[in-house]
Design an enzyme around this catalytic site. Structure first.
Site, PDB file in Angstrom:
ATOM      1  N   GLY A 175     -11.623  62.907  65.339  1.00  0.00           N
ATOM      2  CA  GLY A 175     -12.257  61.635  64.999  1.00  0.00           C
ATOM      3  C   GLY A 175     -11.419  60.470  65.451  1.00  0.00           C
ATOM      4  N   GLY A 176     -12.045  59.304  65.518  1.00  0.00           N
ATOM      5  CA  GLY A 176     -11.328  58.092  65.874  1.00  0.00           C
ATOM      6  C   GLY A 176     -10.616  57.498  64.672  1.00  0.00           C
ATOM      7  N   SER A 179     -12.098  57.176  60.839  1.00  0.00           N
ATOM      8  CA  SER A 179     -13.384  57.873  60.905  1.00  0.00           C
ATOM      9  C   SER A 179     -13.624  58.762  59.699  1.00  0.00           C
ATOM     10  CB  SER A 179     -13.451  58.719  62.177  1.00  0.00           C
ATOM     11  OG  SER A 179     -12.437  59.725  62.157  1.00  0.00           O
ATOM     12  N   GLY A 180     -12.592  58.993  58.894  1.00  0.00           N
ATOM     13  CA  GLY A 180     -12.700  59.897  57.751  1.00  0.00           C
ATOM     14  C   GLY A 180     -12.192  61.298  58.038  1.00  0.00           C
ATOM     15  N   LYS A 181     -11.476  61.478  59.148  1.00  0.00           N
ATOM     16  CA  LYS A 181     -11.038  62.824  59.531  1.00  0.00           C
ATOM     17  C   LYS A 181      -9.993  63.389  58.579  1.00  0.00           C
ATOM     18  CE  LYS A 181      -7.865  61.022  63.100  1.00  0.00           C
ATOM     19  NZ  LYS A 181      -8.138  59.585  62.797  1.00  0.00           N
ATOM     20  N   HIS A 214      -2.059  58.123  51.878  1.00  0.00           N
ATOM     21  CA  HIS A 214      -2.366  59.533  52.071  1.00  0.00           C
ATOM     22  C   HIS A 214      -1.784  60.385  50.948  1.00  0.00           C
ATOM     23  CE1 HIS A 214      -4.074  60.083  56.279  1.00  0.00           C
ATOM     24  NE2 HIS A 214      -3.977  58.774  56.136  1.00  0.00           N
ATOM     25  N   ARG A 215      -0.551  60.086  50.564  1.00  0.00           N
ATOM     26  CA  ARG A 215       0.089  60.879  49.507  1.00  0.00           C
ATOM     27  C   ARG A 215      -0.679  60.775  48.189  1.00  0.00           C
ATOM     28  NH1 ARG A 215       5.197  62.960  49.849  1.00  0.00           N
ATOM     29  NH2 ARG A 215       6.391  62.522  51.736  1.00  0.00           N
TER      30      ARG A 215
END
Length: 395
Positions: free
Chosen positions: A227-228, A231-233, A269-270
């Site tokens: 994904g870009g 993008s939610g990847k 992210h964590r």
């Protein structure tokens, strides 16, 4: 022992009354769900919900033989109805055991939220576990696998991870998602997400035979999520492993102590990862992929791994770097091919945008495209994320 699902939805049902959201608008046909309620062998009713008598009639069942009604959670849906002839509903205290005249044995399971789960053993020895909406078992001890588990897979994926860690869910366990709400798009997207977790959904009125063999959805061993930017990847990759315990998260981006914006991204992210996951910041992926019988591995991401690899072989300015980089990428692809772990890999899709304005940028774009293609060839499932939506390119 058979179980009829008189309803499979959240307490307010699906679609929610008066809700204008797109997911509720798309909940049609067998995706329309009333509040979850289970009828076990016609004698045990788990959760008394509005319209339960009508739901039983639609399923071709009668409530006339019900001898026990057990509640799992504080009710927050439409007003309850009490069909005549049913015994009064009760909620068992945590750990309490109850034996019915029919031979069914019920044990109340403690939850980490207000509510009670129930483990039911039938006269034939079949075993099922039913958990309330939004709940996960608290302090679950190691146990033999259940034949059937019904729980809020979409709302509390870590509940399934705890069951797997305790041995309560094995490859032979039929995991059925209930309490389905409008937080997950209904239809194919809901089925795709559940299948990735090794679970499935059943329409209202369906009957399951506990212990009956069926093909349980088996998540792929290797998945590549492309994904870009934004993008939610990464969220998709994390969601695919949220129902598994002891996941190892391989972060390939490094710490970058002098970059405040990067530190903020890493912190975001964590915070999103389940508490039981282990984070390893490394670009040395081969030892992780080669570990036998290890818990699932999430690699985020291959683009940053490639950046580090190109740095180390002098690919940006120097000459003679291609053979060294090809050797590194070939070793990584071979490790993905031979790994025994369940692996989800994330990578950027950079080939569909503006052509980079520098030779180094074009070089990186080309090498990442080659790496993505090589890794994708070794994965059972490949997804492309766009605007938070997943398109299955393979699997």
């Amino acid at each position: 022992m058979d179980v009829t699902l008189l309803g499979t939805g959240a307490p307010a049902g699906l679609p929610r009354p008066g809700c204008p959201c797109a997911n509720c608008a798309r909940a049609l046909g067998e995706d329309v769900r009333t509040a979850t309620s289970l009828l076990v062998d016609g004698v045990l009713l788990l959760d008394l919900t509005p319209g339960v008598a009508l739901a039983a009639a639609r399923a071709g069942r009668s409530l006339g033989g019900v001898r026990q009604v057990l509640l799992t959670h504080p009710h927050d849906g439409p007003a309850l109805e009490f069909p005549p002839g049913l015994p009064g509903p009760v909620r068992l205290p945590d750990g309490r055991e109850l034996t019915l005249l029919s031979g069914h044995r019920v044990t109340a399971v403690a939850m980490d939220t207000p509510g009670t789960g129930y483990a039911v053993t039938g006269p034939d020895g079949g075993r099922l576990l039913y958990l309330p909406p939004g709940g996960a078992p608290a302090g679950l001890a190691d146990t033999a696998p259940y034949d059937l588990c019904l729980l809020d897979v979409a709302g509390r994926p870590e509940a399934l991870a705890r069951l797997r860690a305790a041995g309560a869910v094995a490859l032979t366990t039929d995991v059925v998602a209930v309490h389905l709400d409008h937080d997950v798009p209904p239809g194919d997207e809901s089925r795709r997400r559940l299948a990735a977790a090794g679970a499935r959904a059943v329409p209202d009125g369906g009957t399951l035979l506990v212990g009956d063999f069926r093909e349980v959805p088996e998540p792929p061993r290797r998945t590549l999520v492309l994904g870009g930017a934004r993008s939610g990847k990464s969220a998709e990759a994390e969601r695919r492993l949220a129902t598994f315990p002891d996941v190892v998260y391989a972060a390939t981006g490094g710490a970058r102590a002098d970059d405040a914006e990067w530190r903020a991204r890493v912190a975001e992210h964590r915070e999103r990862r389940p508490a039981g996951w282990t984070t390893v910041e490394t670009t040395d992926l081969l030892p992780l992929l080669e570990l036998p019988d290890a818990p699932p591995l999430l690699v985020d991401c291959l683009a940053l791994w490639l950046t580090a690899a190109m740095d180390e072989v002098g690919a940006w300015e120097g000459q003679g770097w291609r053979a060294a980089l090809a050797e590194r990428t070939a070793a990584l692809v071979a490790a993905v091919r031979s790994t025994r772990r369940r692996v989800v890999l994330v990578s950027n899709e950079v080939g569909a945008g503006v052509v980079p304005g520098t030779p180094a940028g074009r070089r990186f774009r080309d090498e990442l495209g080659r790496l993505n293609a090589a890794v994708a060839a070794e994965c059972e499932q490949v997804l492309l994320m766009t605007a938070g939506c997943a398109l299955a390119l393979r699997g």
